[in-house]
Every structure is written in C-alpha cells, then in structure tokens.
Design an enzyme around this catalytic site. Structure first.
Site, PDB file in Angstrom:
ATOM      1  N   HIS A 137       0.818  -1.216   0.000  1.00  0.00           N
ATOM      2  CA  HIS A 137       0.000   0.000   0.000  1.00  0.00           C
ATOM      3  C   HIS A 137       0.854   1.271   0.000  1.00  0.00           C
ATOM      4  O   HIS A 137       0.358   2.346  -0.333  1.00  0.00           O
ATOM      5  CB  HIS A 137      -0.991  -0.001   1.169  1.00  0.00           C
ATOM      6  CG  HIS A 137      -0.399   0.254   2.513  1.00  0.00           C
ATOM      7  ND1 HIS A 137      -0.102  -0.749   3.413  1.00  0.00           N
ATOM      8  CD2 HIS A 137      -0.050   1.406   3.138  1.00  0.00           C
ATOM      9  CE1 HIS A 137       0.386  -0.224   4.516  1.00  0.00           C
ATOM     10  NE2 HIS A 137       0.436   1.088   4.376  1.00  0.00           N
ATOM     11  N   ASP A 167       0.074  -7.594   1.223  1.00  0.00           N
ATOM     12  CA  ASP A 167       0.553  -6.227   1.437  1.00  0.00           C
ATOM     13  C   ASP A 167       2.079  -6.169   1.450  1.00  0.00           C
ATOM     14  O   ASP A 167       2.676  -5.456   2.247  1.00  0.00           O
ATOM     15  CB  ASP A 167      -0.020  -5.637   2.726  1.00  0.00           C
ATOM     16  CG  ASP A 167       0.060  -4.104   2.749  1.00  0.00           C
ATOM     17  OD1 ASP A 167       0.278  -3.506   1.678  1.00  0.00           O
ATOM     18  OD2 ASP A 167      -0.074  -3.524   3.838  1.00  0.00           O
ATOM     19  N   GLY A 238       3.359   6.449   8.102  1.00  0.00           N
ATOM     20  CA  GLY A 238       4.765   6.645   7.752  1.00  0.00           C
ATOM     21  C   GLY A 238       5.640   5.514   8.234  1.00  0.00           C
ATOM     22  O   GLY A 238       6.716   5.266   7.701  1.00  0.00           O
ATOM     23  N   ASN A 239       5.171   4.791   9.289  1.00  0.00           N
ATOM     24  CA  ASN A 239       5.872   3.595   9.751  1.00  0.00           C
ATOM     25  C   ASN A 239       5.636   2.399   8.833  1.00  0.00           C
ATOM     26  O   ASN A 239       6.369   1.404   8.897  1.00  0.00           O
ATOM     27  CB  ASN A 239       5.429   3.201  11.161  1.00  0.00           C
ATOM     28  CG  ASN A 239       6.207   3.899  12.258  1.00  0.00           C
ATOM     29  OD1 ASN A 239       5.652   4.697  13.000  1.00  0.00           O
ATOM     30  ND2 ASN A 239       7.494   3.592  12.372  1.00  0.00           N
ATOM     31  N   SER A 240       4.603   2.468   8.005  1.00  0.00           N
ATOM     32  CA  SER A 240       4.241   1.340   7.151  1.00  0.00           C
ATOM     33  C   SER A 240       5.432   0.885   6.325  1.00  0.00           C
ATOM     34  O   SER A 240       6.088   1.684   5.659  1.00  0.00           O
ATOM     35  CB  SER A 240       3.095   1.724   6.215  1.00  0.00           C
ATOM     36  OG  SER A 240       1.900   1.876   6.916  1.00  0.00           O
ATOM     37  N   LEU A 295      -8.658 -23.073  -1.646  1.00  0.00           N
ATOM     38  CA  LEU A 295      -9.382 -24.283  -1.280  1.00  0.00           C
ATOM     39  C   LEU A 295     -10.818 -24.228  -1.775  1.00  0.00           C
ATOM     40  O   LEU A 295     -11.345 -25.223  -2.252  1.00  0.00           O
ATOM     41  CB  LEU A 295      -9.348 -24.479   0.239  1.00  0.00           C
ATOM     42  CG  LEU A 295     -10.061 -25.714   0.790  1.00  0.00           C
ATOM     43  CD1 LEU A 295      -9.452 -26.992   0.216  1.00  0.00           C
ATOM     44  CD2 LEU A 295      -9.995 -25.740   2.312  1.00  0.00           C
ATOM     45  N   GLY A 296     -11.460 -23.074  -1.644  1.00  0.00           N
ATOM     46  CA  GLY A 296     -12.824 -22.927  -2.149  1.00  0.00           C
ATOM     47  C   GLY A 296     -13.896 -23.152  -1.102  1.00  0.00           C
ATOM     48  O   GLY A 296     -14.904 -23.819  -1.362  1.00  0.00           O
ATOM     49  N   VAL A 297     -13.675 -22.605   0.104  1.00  0.00           N
ATOM     50  CA  VAL A 297     -14.677 -22.708   1.158  1.00  0.00           C
ATOM     51  C   VAL A 297     -14.868 -21.348   1.799  1.00  0.00           C
ATOM     52  O   VAL A 297     -13.986 -20.496   1.756  1.00  0.00           O
ATOM     53  CB  VAL A 297     -14.273 -23.721   2.251  1.00  0.00           C
ATOM     54  CG1 VAL A 297     -14.218 -25.129   1.712  1.00  0.00           C
ATOM     55  CG2 VAL A 297     -12.951 -23.334   2.901  1.00  0.00           C
TER      56      VAL A 297
END
Length: 491
Positions: A137, A167, A238-240, A295-297
């Site tokens: 991001h 992310d 800003g820490n991201s 997986l599809g659940v």
C-alpha cells in the site's frame, strides 16, 4: 485540607515504589547500602517469584547497528479526479454538492483529469545489492518511488512487484555494498517479548519505538491471508513498511497496520511475519508476482454454542458454511457443516488460521485436512487451486444466545422458490420467535441444514431438536449466502 492530603499521599507511593524496585532488583538478591540481604530477611521464607529478574534488550545498540538498513520511501503518482473532490459522480449527493462553490476556488471544483498524489512510508534493505521490502500500500498507484538512505543519499527505485493480498512489495535500487538487516524467525517470538520498530512516522525519519508482542497469528477482517503479529509498539502513518526487530536485532515482521478510532496510534499495531514476507519476496524476484492457493470454502468461527451443537469437546476449528462448486474442497469431499481441525498437521484453533495457511501455500500443493463430521474425525486430501481473487473469507461471526424452544414456523419450498434459491431441498422460514429469533434467524431465510445434515422435511427437524441437549446449528441461506446460526435449546 483536601489538597494537603493529596500532597501527602504522593511521597508515600513513591517510597513504596522505590522499596519494591529495590526488592525485585538484581538477580534475586536484595542490596541495601551495598550489603546483601541474608536469609534472615522476612522475604526469604516466601515463595520465590516466577521471574527473578528481567533484562531489557539494548535498544540503543540495535538502533545503532541496524538503523542504516532502514530507508524512507517517498512516492509520487497520479489519481483520477472526480469533478468534486471527495464525492464520486455515482454518489446520489454528487449533483447537490456540485451546486456549491468549492472553498479551494472555482477552478478546483471543475478540475478534470488526474490529480497528483504524494505519500511517504518506510522500508528496509534485505540484500547488499539494493533489494528493499516494504508494504504494497506504500507504493500503490506510484509512478515514481524515491528511496532515501540514512546517510541522506537518494535513489530512484524500481518496483519489482507488489502483492496486495499480503501487502508486500519489493523494490530495487541501483547500489552495492549496502548494509542489510538480518532476518529472524517469527515463530520463535513469545507473547510479552520485547520488540523494536524503526521507521518514518509522519516523515520523522529513523524514529525508534519499542514495546512487546501482544499476540500472534491475529486474523484481521480485511487481510485473511496474513497471520499478523500484534504489538503495542507505537506505529503511526509513515511507519508502514518498516521493520520490527526482536531483542537479538533480527527482523521478525513488517509494520503494516494499526487499529485506531483517531487515525493515530492507540496501542494496537500489526506486523506481517517476516517468513511470509520473505516467501513473497522470493516469488516476486523470480517471476514478478506472487501466487496464492485456493481451497474454495467459506468458513466461520466455532463458538461454544456451535461446539455443543456439533458435539465438539472445545470451541476450536473452522466451520465450513459453504463449498464452492467445482472447487478443490468439493473435489476433496468437503461439505457444509464440516469443521476443519487441522491442515497439514497444523491445528486450526481460530477460523482465521485456515485462510492464512491456505493463502500462503503453493497452488497445486496437496493439503491434508482433518475434519470433524457427525461426531467422527475424518481425513481428506485437497489439491489446492490458484486464486485470482480473494474468495476465501470468514463468514459473519455470530454470538447467539437465547432460551426456549426453537421458535420457527417453516414450510417446504415451492419448485420456483427452489430454482430461485438454487437448492434442491430446504424449508422456508415464515415466522421466527424465541431462541431462533435471538440467534438471528429471519423470516425469508431458507433452512437447508441442521447439525450438518441436509434438511428434507419438518419431521427430520423435529427429531433432531428432540435429541439435542443444549443447542442445534442451523444452516440458513440468505440472499445467496450460507451461514450457520447456533440456536440454544432449553427444556
């Protein structure tokens, strides 16, 4: 009188604090005026505390040694502008706000085309040849990325790849012999352990903050693929993308999110485990992108009431509320009502543990699932697919309470209702009261299962309720979505 009373109390508290500090200091021995306390001390006969002493990590040494590995990231880009900034043209109030003058001037309210955007974040060097890890991001929509080192040198960076699902983004600058941060093992972290963050909160470069690990394997609503490390380290905008160090000076996570009602730090910070980030980095460097398994659940949390309904010893696991058609889960024989207890031998305690494991597995990988079905433990093997979008979600969590009988008025579905709901069997909920109402069942819901068994008729439901001791789990379909609702049975 009140004021002097208050002033008299403060020194007494301070004295007590100093005395307590003296008693707990050192390695268990207590010293007064340089003389060690002997066994004659009245405290000697008391039970020794679990922790005799605690040594703080050398934050200064960690910051001095590895501060140069942390970088400041500045981004520029263009974002498409609506006629009225902040209001989408699709918004019903768009025409209303367009009638009023913009406080920034008449030209700004009519400005068309893209607007420039600016942003700042943090990152850290993971190889001497200029590979840098940060958050996806941070560099989203960036057309220009500038990396500033701690020695104030600046470099134009190339975004090698970005993975929004975890992310994670990988940058590359044209430099050599750079200091790089050592990577640790986040699985060895313990709750309560000291950790240290370095980054650029609000643009204040190379700021150091410290705290402890508050929890591990946190699942957040918007990031089901990441088992976050929760800390109380002060992290702000800003820490991201900056590193989270352990007491050895090893990076164990990437600071990514905070939970806040103000937009600033309020004691809840979340970091992406570095082993996950490193896996994504390796894929991005090799192929330019990261892949995630499917997986599809859809799964939901197992609370105590659901555990009672399914006769589980404790409220753990991921309750399958629906299985996607032709998905790996369906091919493996999974059904709505199954509770997944383990995946590849790893326990699934909370429902968020499952998507985190699956999302970081490789597509095409065989995963062994241990499931609870109708009072039995079964094993199924699913060959995971490749996900194009995040369709593995946590179903809505329900904390249902209630008393009394089931409280449902039901009738069989008509053929046209079955076609509309796309179900073969089921009962339409016409009226709700009592425990079912408190559990969240609504008129118009389609009841398609009870305690993991498909519903065929009223008699089947009545028999199941008669045999239930504490509760039943109703599988209902509402607006095309399936979810289990636990309903308590009393009397």
């Amino acid at each position: 009188m009140t004021s002097s009373h208050s002033n008299m109390k403060r020194p007494s508290r301070l004295v007590l604090a100093l005395i307590a500090a003296g008693m707990l200091g050192g390695a268990g021995a207590t010293y007064f005026n340089g003389t060690p306390a002997t066994a004659a001390s009245p405290l000697a006969s008391q039970e020794q505390p679990l922790v005799q002493s605690a040594t703080l990590p050398d934050f200064a040494q960690i910051a001095q040694r590895y501060g140069d590995t942390v970088v400041n990231i500045s981004v520029r880009g263009l974002k498409q502008n609506a006629v009225q900034p902040g209001i989408s043209p699709d918004d019903p109030l768009f025409d209303f706000f367009k009638r009023f003058p913009n406080p920034n001037g008449p030209e700004s309210s009519q400005q068309q085309g893209p607007l420039p955007i600016f942003g700042q974040g943090s990152g850290f060097i993971v190889s001497p040849d200029g590979l840098i890890l940060t958050n996806a991001h941070v560099v989203r929509e960036a057309s220009e990325v500038v990396v500033k080192l701690n020695n104030r040198k600046e470099y134009q960076a190339t975004v090698l790849g970005s993975d929004p699902k975890t992310d994670i983004a990988v940058l590359k600058i044209d430099a050599k012999n750079l200091p790089s941060a050592p990577l640790g093992n986040p699985n060895e972290l313990q709750v309560g352990e000291w950790v240290l963050a370095i980054g650029s909160p609000f643009g204040f470069e190379n700021s150091v903050t410290a705290g402890v690990v508050s929890a591990k394997h946190r699942s957040l609503p918007d990031d089901s693929f990441v088992p976050f490390i929760q800390t109380d380290v002060a992290v702000n905008p800003g820490n991201s993308g900056g590193p989270l160090f352990n007491s050895k000076g090893e990076v164990v996570g990437i600071n990514a999110q905070i939970f806040s009602q103000t937009g600033g730090y309020q004691g809840l910070s979340f970091a992406i485990p570095i082993d996950l980030a490193n896996k994504i980095k390796t894929e991005i460097v090799a192929t330019g992108q990261a892949s995630h398994a499917r997986l599809g659940v859809a799964v939901q949390e197992v609370n105590q009431t659901l555990a009672d309904s399914f006769k589980l010893d404790k409220p753990e696991g991921a309750l399958v509320s629906s299985v996607d058609t032709a998905s790996p889960a369906e091919k493996a024989g999974l059904q709505a009502g199954d509770i997944i207890l383990r995946a590849d031998g790893k326990p699934i305690v909370a429902s968020g543990d499952l998507p985190a494991l699956i999302g970081t597995a490789k597509p095409g990988q065989d995963m062994t699932l241990e499931i609870w079905r109708q009072g039995e433990v079964l094993k199924r093997t699913a060959r995971l697919g490749n996900i194009d979008k995040d369709i593995v979600t946590n179903a809505q969590k329900t904390n249902a309470v209630g008393e009394g009988r089931l409280g449902l008025a039901l009738r069989p579905l008509q053929p046209e209702e079955q076609r509309e709901a796309q179900v073969q069997n089921g009962m339409l909920v016409e009226q709700v009261r009592g425990s079912a109402a408190l559990a969240g069942v609504q008129p118009g819901d389609v009841l398609i299962g009870i305690n993991g068994v498909r519903v065929n008729n009223i008699e089947q439901i009545q028999d199941t309720v008669k045999l239930a001791k504490k509760s039943v789990a109703l599988l209902v379909q509402r607006n095309g979505r399936k979810i289990f609702l636990p309903v308590r049975i009393v009397g």
